[in-house]
Design an enzyme around this catalytic site. Structure first.
Site, short mmCIF file in Angstrom:
data_model
loop_
_atom_site.label_atom_id
_atom_site.label_comp_id
_atom_site.label_asym_id
_atom_site.label_seq_id
_atom_site.Cartn_x
_atom_site.Cartn_y
_atom_site.Cartn_z
N THR A 53 0.87 -1.18 0.00
CA THR A 53 0.00 0.00 0.00
C THR A 53 0.91 1.23 0.00
O THR A 53 1.00 1.95 1.00
CB THR A 53 -0.91 0.02 1.25
N GLU A 77 -0.38 -6.00 10.89
CA GLU A 77 0.91 -6.67 11.13
C GLU A 77 1.88 -5.68 11.77
O GLU A 77 1.98 -4.55 11.33
CB GLU A 77 1.45 -7.17 9.79
N ASN A 126 2.35 3.30 14.38
CA ASN A 126 3.44 3.86 13.57
C ASN A 126 3.59 5.36 13.79
O ASN A 126 4.70 5.88 13.80
CB ASN A 126 3.22 3.55 12.09
N ALA A 172 18.72 9.69 18.65
CA ALA A 172 18.76 10.79 17.68
C ALA A 172 19.69 10.40 16.54
O ALA A 172 20.67 9.69 16.74
CB ALA A 172 19.27 12.05 18.36
N GLY A 173 19.38 10.84 15.36
CA GLY A 173 20.22 10.50 14.21
C GLY A 173 19.66 11.10 12.94
O GLY A 173 19.09 12.20 12.97
N CYS A 229 7.45 1.86 5.52
CA CYS A 229 6.25 1.96 6.36
C CYS A 229 6.07 3.33 6.99
O CYS A 229 5.14 4.06 6.61
CB CYS A 229 6.28 0.88 7.44
N LYS A 258 5.40 6.69 4.74
CA LYS A 258 4.15 6.69 3.95
C LYS A 258 2.93 6.49 4.85
O LYS A 258 1.85 7.00 4.56
CB LYS A 258 4.20 5.65 2.82
N ARG A 283 13.67 1.46 0.53
CA ARG A 283 12.54 2.36 0.30
C ARG A 283 12.67 3.57 1.24
O ARG A 283 12.85 3.41 2.43
CB ARG A 283 11.21 1.63 0.55
#
Ligand code: NAD
Length: 437
Positions: free
Chosen positions: A85, A148, A212, A256-257, A264, A267, A334
């Site tokens: 998706t 998931e 997320n 931190a970075g 995932c 988006k 990605r």
């Protein structure tokens, strides 16, 4: 049980192999012929620790097969939808073409009592719409949403030992027929006391995007603190250790970075904002715009810091980027922050070489204009600056003295704050971390 898994990417291939490991008879279905060919030969089409061994092990039992023919789903009691998706081109919303395509191809093969289980991450409201399609084609079949939570790099163990199971069903009742069917699929995990929550469809969809969003917010929070630490001359790693000791806060996801990436988080938070807008609740998620902006700012900051590290100009500077994958133990590139930084540096005149233990093939496909080198030593040779952007163990374990003998100038930017700054400085390096003095 006989199970079909539709979509055999990072999620589906692992899910199919793990379901077979649990004793089910599984057919994995994908439109990508090449993937099917590799999976059928027990080769993992992407890098995921333990997957190839598992594929070999379960295929020997004869319980796992792969095909591109959707008709093979006929006769399965449960059909997992695991297709992608992605973000729509030029928009924030999720592209549901693959989910719709997969379901429409599946419904002619459904029988009375079958359960279609959605695992893909979808905008809230999608499951109810898909349930309508299922009911119209096969009134005796049911749709259940089972988001998931696996992490790439730990996908096999996360699938075999999930930390929770969420089932979304119409009406949200424990008594829904599909609940018992999915309980049978997950018998092993349930026997191990894995918490299981039964909700309505919308809540199950939201659990995933909310989780997320929370993780993305936690990362952007500490990266915002890193910006502040840089301005004030403070150390964000010490700050994270100190606030993380409060168990209401916790230390996890406070590193931190260079920020988050992958297939995932970026988006998903964007699709969440887009969906909130459609529902007239956009105000509730405007903070995610800031979360996204803080995250993207990290990439620009690393480019600026590299310029500083190189004495004010990137022109002709040989920069070696350690890491291309969006995280270690994965070949997934990605929306990889490492690659996005490498590409920006190259555009600004640096001579960039990228290395990674697993992700170079994928990286070269996405950014063919960058130069890649498999050997870490060869990649670092004659570098004017090193950038550690994906924290693979082999980069964390680099010896500063040995490494210094390879490069032209001993300068390193630790984009993940994983190196011992004092050790590198003692070996003569100019060391820069993020949010650290
Ligand atoms: P992916 O791109 O790796 O895999 C998707 C697969 O679906 C591809 O192999 C593609 O060929 C196949 N496909 C597309 N259309 C199809 C069709 N009509 N029939 C059969 N197969 C079809 O994506 P992914 O990372 O596995 O993610 C899949 C979903 O799971 C996404 O919604 C994602 O957000 C969600 N998710 C992913 C992860 C992760 O860590 N990767 C974790 C949790 C949730």
């Amino acid at each position: 049980m006989r199970i079909s898994v539709i979509g055999c990417g990072y999620l589906g291939a692992v899910h199919a192999a793990c379901m077979a490991k649990l004793g089910h008879e599984v057919v994995g279905i994908d439109v990508d012929e090449q993937k099917i060919k590799e999976l059928s030969a027990a080769r993992a089409p992407f890098f995921e620790p333990g997957l190839e061994e598992l594929l070999g092990e379960v295929q020997d039992t004869g319980r796992l097969s792969f095909t591109s023919d959707m008709a093979a789903a006929r006769g399965s009691a449960v059909h997992f939808i695991c297709v992608g998706t992605p973000q729509k081109k030029g928009e924030n919303g999720a592209d549901l073409t693959y989910v719709d395509g997969a379901l429409n191809a599946l419904v002619p093969h459904l029988s009375d009592g079958d359960v279609v289980v959605g695992k893909s991450t979808v905008p809230v409201g999608t499951a109810a719409r898909l349930a309508g399609i299922v009911e119209q084609s096969e009134p005796g079949a049911h749709l259940l949403w089972n988001p998931e939570f696996l992490r790439e790099g730990h996908a096999v163990s996360d699938t075999l030992h999930p930390d929770r199971l969420v089932y979304g069903v119409i009406g949200g009742s424990e008594d829904h027929k599909a609940v018992q069917v999915l309980d049978e699929v997950y018998t092993v995990a349930l026997k191990a006391d894995t918490p299981r929550l039964v909700t309505d469809l919308a809540t199950a969809e939201l659990v995933k995007t909310a989780a997320n969003s929370f993780l993305a917010t936690k990362i952007s929070f500490i990266n915002a603190m890193a910006e502040l630490c840089e301005a004030a001359g403070a150390d964000v790693t010490m700050l994270a250790d100190a606030i993380g000791l409060d168990d209401r806060i916790g230390r996890k996801f406070l590193n931190a970075g260079i920020g988050f990436g992958g297939g995932c988080l970026p988006k998903d938070i964007r699709a969440f904002m887009a969906r909130a807008g459609e529902l007239g609740a956009d105000q509730a998620l405007t903070f995610l715009r800031e979360v996204d902006a803080i995250n993207m700012r990290r990439r620009t900051r690393v480019v600026e810091l590299t310029r500083e590290l190189c004495g004010g100009s990137l022109m002709g500077q040989r920069v070696t980027v350690l890491g291309a994958a969006f995280k270690p133990e994965s070949d997934d590139v990605r929306d990889s922050p490492a690659l996005s930084i490498a590409a920006q540096l190259q555009l600004q005149g640096a001579v960039v070489t990228v290395t990674d233990p697993e992700a170079l093939k994928n990286a070269a496909r996405r950014f063919p204009e960058l130069q890649y080198e498999e050997s870490t030593d060869a990649a670092m040779q004659r570098a004017d600056a090193l950038l550690l952007l994906t924290e693979w163990r082999e980069y964390r374990d680099l010896d500063p003295y040995e490494t210094a003998s390879l490069v032209t100038t001993a300068r390193i930017l630790d984009g993940r704050n994983v190196l011992d700054a004092s050790k590198w400085r003692a070996a003569g390096w100019i060391y820069r971390g993020l949010g650290r003095p």
